[in-house]
Scaffold this active site. Structure first.
Site, PDB file in Angstrom:
ATOM      1  N   ASN A  64      38.545 -16.225  36.199  1.00  0.00           N
ATOM      2  CA  ASN A  64      39.627 -16.123  35.237  1.00  0.00           C
ATOM      3  C   ASN A  64      40.176 -17.534  35.029  1.00  0.00           C
ATOM      4  O   ASN A  64      40.710 -18.141  35.965  1.00  0.00           O
ATOM      5  CB  ASN A  64      40.715 -15.194  35.808  1.00  0.00           C
ATOM      6  CG  ASN A  64      41.881 -15.054  34.850  1.00  0.00           C
ATOM      7  OD1 ASN A  64      41.975 -15.777  33.863  1.00  0.00           O
ATOM      8  ND2 ASN A  64      42.768 -14.129  35.147  1.00  0.00           N
ATOM      9  N   SER A 143      41.691 -22.301  15.141  1.00  0.00           N
ATOM     10  CA  SER A 143      41.429 -21.257  14.134  1.00  0.00           C
ATOM     11  C   SER A 143      41.990 -21.730  12.802  1.00  0.00           C
ATOM     12  O   SER A 143      42.921 -22.548  12.769  1.00  0.00           O
ATOM     13  CB  SER A 143      42.137 -19.961  14.545  1.00  0.00           C
ATOM     14  OG  SER A 143      42.169 -19.052  13.472  1.00  0.00           O
ATOM     15  N   TYR A 156      49.704 -15.911  17.338  1.00  0.00           N
ATOM     16  CA  TYR A 156      48.352 -16.491  17.247  1.00  0.00           C
ATOM     17  C   TYR A 156      48.379 -17.807  16.463  1.00  0.00           C
ATOM     18  O   TYR A 156      47.832 -18.818  16.912  1.00  0.00           O
ATOM     19  CB  TYR A 156      47.414 -15.479  16.588  1.00  0.00           C
ATOM     20  CG  TYR A 156      45.957 -15.900  16.603  1.00  0.00           C
ATOM     21  CD1 TYR A 156      45.268 -16.039  17.802  1.00  0.00           C
ATOM     22  CD2 TYR A 156      45.272 -16.159  15.415  1.00  0.00           C
ATOM     23  CE1 TYR A 156      43.935 -16.420  17.817  1.00  0.00           C
ATOM     24  CE2 TYR A 156      43.938 -16.537  15.428  1.00  0.00           C
ATOM     25  CZ  TYR A 156      43.268 -16.672  16.633  1.00  0.00           C
ATOM     26  OH  TYR A 156      41.959 -17.058  16.643  1.00  0.00           O
TER      27      TYR A 156
HETATM   28  N1  LIG Z   1      35.960 -14.520  15.916  1.00  0.00           N
HETATM   29  C1  LIG Z   1      36.807 -15.016  15.034  1.00  0.00           C
HETATM   30  O1  LIG Z   1      36.973 -14.500  13.922  1.00  0.00           O
HETATM   31  C2  LIG Z   1      37.599 -16.243  15.356  1.00  0.00           C
HETATM   32  C3  LIG Z   1      38.212 -16.956  14.312  1.00  0.00           C
HETATM   33  C4  LIG Z   1      38.950 -18.089  14.625  1.00  0.00           C
HETATM   34  C5  LIG Z   1      39.057 -18.508  15.917  1.00  0.00           C
HETATM   35  N2  LIG Z   1      38.463 -17.797  16.916  1.00  0.00           N
HETATM   36  C6  LIG Z   1      38.621 -18.278  18.290  1.00  0.00           C
HETATM   37  O2  LIG Z   1      37.329 -18.416  18.854  1.00  0.00           O
HETATM   38  C7  LIG Z   1      37.385 -18.182  20.253  1.00  0.00           C
HETATM   39  C8  LIG Z   1      36.377 -17.120  20.643  1.00  0.00           C
HETATM   40  O3  LIG Z   1      36.625 -15.959  19.878  1.00  0.00           O
HETATM   41  P1  LIG Z   1      35.625 -14.717  19.891  1.00  0.00           P
HETATM   42  O4  LIG Z   1      35.941 -13.908  18.681  1.00  0.00           O
HETATM   43  O5  LIG Z   1      34.245 -15.185  20.129  1.00  0.00           O
HETATM   44  O6  LIG Z   1      36.191 -13.937  21.184  1.00  0.00           O
HETATM   45  P2  LIG Z   1      35.577 -12.729  22.032  1.00  0.00           P
HETATM   46  O7  LIG Z   1      36.761 -11.887  22.391  1.00  0.00           O
HETATM   47  O8  LIG Z   1      34.422 -12.101  21.338  1.00  0.00           O
HETATM   48  O9  LIG Z   1      35.077 -13.485  23.330  1.00  0.00           O
HETATM   49  C9  LIG Z   1      35.974 -14.163  24.152  1.00  0.00           C
HETATM   50  C10 LIG Z   1      35.478 -14.126  25.571  1.00  0.00           C
HETATM   51  O10 LIG Z   1      36.476 -14.776  26.390  1.00  0.00           O
HETATM   52  C11 LIG Z   1      36.558 -14.075  27.591  1.00  0.00           C
HETATM   53  N3  LIG Z   1      37.840 -14.320  28.251  1.00  0.00           N
HETATM   54  C12 LIG Z   1      39.061 -13.853  27.869  1.00  0.00           C
HETATM   55  N4  LIG Z   1      40.001 -14.219  28.754  1.00  0.00           N
HETATM   56  C13 LIG Z   1      39.351 -14.948  29.714  1.00  0.00           C
HETATM   57  C14 LIG Z   1      39.779 -15.583  30.889  1.00  0.00           C
HETATM   58  N5  LIG Z   1      41.066 -15.537  31.274  1.00  0.00           N
HETATM   59  N6  LIG Z   1      38.879 -16.239  31.648  1.00  0.00           N
HETATM   60  C15 LIG Z   1      37.570 -16.272  31.284  1.00  0.00           C
HETATM   61  N7  LIG Z   1      37.103 -15.676  30.159  1.00  0.00           N
HETATM   62  C16 LIG Z   1      37.980 -15.023  29.398  1.00  0.00           C
HETATM   63  C17 LIG Z   1      36.391 -12.615  27.209  1.00  0.00           C
HETATM   64  O11 LIG Z   1      36.023 -11.811  28.312  1.00  0.00           O
HETATM   65  C18 LIG Z   1      35.317 -12.692  26.127  1.00  0.00           C
HETATM   66  O12 LIG Z   1      34.012 -12.507  26.647  1.00  0.00           O
HETATM   67  C19 LIG Z   1      38.839 -17.799  20.545  1.00  0.00           C
HETATM   68  O13 LIG Z   1      39.544 -18.956  20.957  1.00  0.00           O
HETATM   69  C20 LIG Z   1      39.346 -17.307  19.204  1.00  0.00           C
HETATM   70  O14 LIG Z   1      40.744 -17.403  19.077  1.00  0.00           O
HETATM   71  C21 LIG Z   1      37.731 -16.672  16.663  1.00  0.00           C
END
Ligand SMILES: NC(=O)c1ccc[n+]([C@@H]2O[C@H](COP(=O)([O-])OP(=O)(O)OC[C@H]3O[C@@H](n4cnc5c(N)ncnc54)[C@H](O)[C@@H]3O)[C@@H](O)[C@H]2O)c1
Length: 252
Positions: A64, A143, A156
């Site tokens: 974590n 983001s 966010y």
């Molecule tokens: N997907 C989108 O549309 C989008 C758009 C803009 C920005 N983002 C950013 O991109 C990043 C990834 O997004 P995503 O959609 O791939 O997320 P996701 O939820 O699909 O994957 C995130 C991963 O992080 C892990 N995680 C969460 N808390 C954790 C912790 N404390 N320690 C270790 N691992 C942890 C989760 O278990 C998960 O596997 C994030 O920062 C998100 O804000 C995503």
């Protein structure tokens, strides 16, 4: 694929799924030895196995990283595994969209811990682990919500705007040690994490407003992160690279 990151040691947080998993895959495809971090052993093992099956090098970092100690240990583990430390991608997030009256202390704290504080602690740990001469690269995943807001995204948007602020400030401080600090700003990308907030109508509206005429993919974002982490970006720091098919700064 070019092997320009051969021998470099990287850590990608939240790399068991989504953008993080694709980033770990792309860094490994370019030759890096990648620490795959996530909360659950099976997620991490699966991502590591996929990288190894494609001929890349990866190792599990099940932790974590939402606390200072957690991310510091993850960076230390990666540095010890590879006997050096070059690239940190602060990607992990826990996200809930809530309108102003509904924001709860627990949600705010949890989002801040992983989305903002862990980025600060991660940069601190990475700066300590990176070689004083060779330097390194940090990429923080922000983001388009940092630049353009929508209802329900007070927390966010605030966190991601904050990530851009600390990215620039850290770049100012760490440049003298050869450490570059950049951010990416993805628009909506289908992932496990965004599943709950997506629907066909909203996707269609997004696509209609996007010059490139489609949603982004995890690999679109991972490619930008890998570029910023590589020597191709050797004179690029303090930047926020928007990976959005053009939606944020255009009106169609
Ligand atoms: N997907 C989108 O549309 C989008 C758009 C803009 C920005 N983002 C950013 O991109 C990043 C990834 O997004 P995503 O959609 O791939 O997320 P996701 O939820 O699909 O994957 C995130 C991963 O992080 C892990 N995680 C969460 N808390 C954790 C912790 N404390 N320690 C270790 N691992 C942890 C989760 O278990 C998960 O596997 C994030 O920062 C998100 O804000 C995503």
């Amino acid at each position: 694929m070019q092997q320009d990151l051969a021998g470099r040691v990287a850590l990608v947080t939240g790399a068991g799924a989504g953008i993080g998993r694709a980033t770990a895959r792309q860094l490994a495809a370019r030759g890096a030895i990648v620490g795959v971090n996530d909360l659950k052993q099976e997620l991490v093992d699966d991502a590591v196995a996929a990288i190894e099956a494609a001929g890349g090098k990866a190792f599990p970092v099940v932790r974590n990283v939402a606390t200072r100690e957690g991310i510091a240990q993850a960076v230390r583990q990666a540095a010890e595994h590879g006997s050096r430390f070059d690239i940190l991608v602060n990607n992990a997030a826990w996200v809930r969209y809530q309108h102003v009256p509904d924001i709860m202390p627990e949600t705010l704290d949890r989002m801040l811990d992983i989305g903002f504080k862990a980025v600060v602690w991660g940069m601190q740990a990475a700066a300590e682990a990176m070689d004083g001469e060779r330097g390194g690269a940090i990429v923080n995943v922000a983001s388009t919500a940092a630049l353009k807001s929508a209802p329900g995204s007070v927390v966010y948007s605030g966190i991601k705007a904050g990530v851009l602020g600390i990215t620039r400030a850290a770049a100012a401080e760490l440049g003298a040690r050869g450490i570059r600090v950049n951010a990416v700003c993805p628009s909506a990308v289908p992932t496990e994490g965004t599943q709950r907030n997506r629907n066909a109508e909203r996707d269609a509206r997004r696509i209609a407003s996007t010059p490139m005429g489609r949603l982004g993919t995890v690999d679109d974002v991972a490619g930008a992160i890998a570029f910023l982490a590589s020597d191709e970006a050797r004179f690029i720091t303090a930047q926020a690279l928007v990976v959005d098919g053009g939606i944020t700064f255009t009106t169609l």
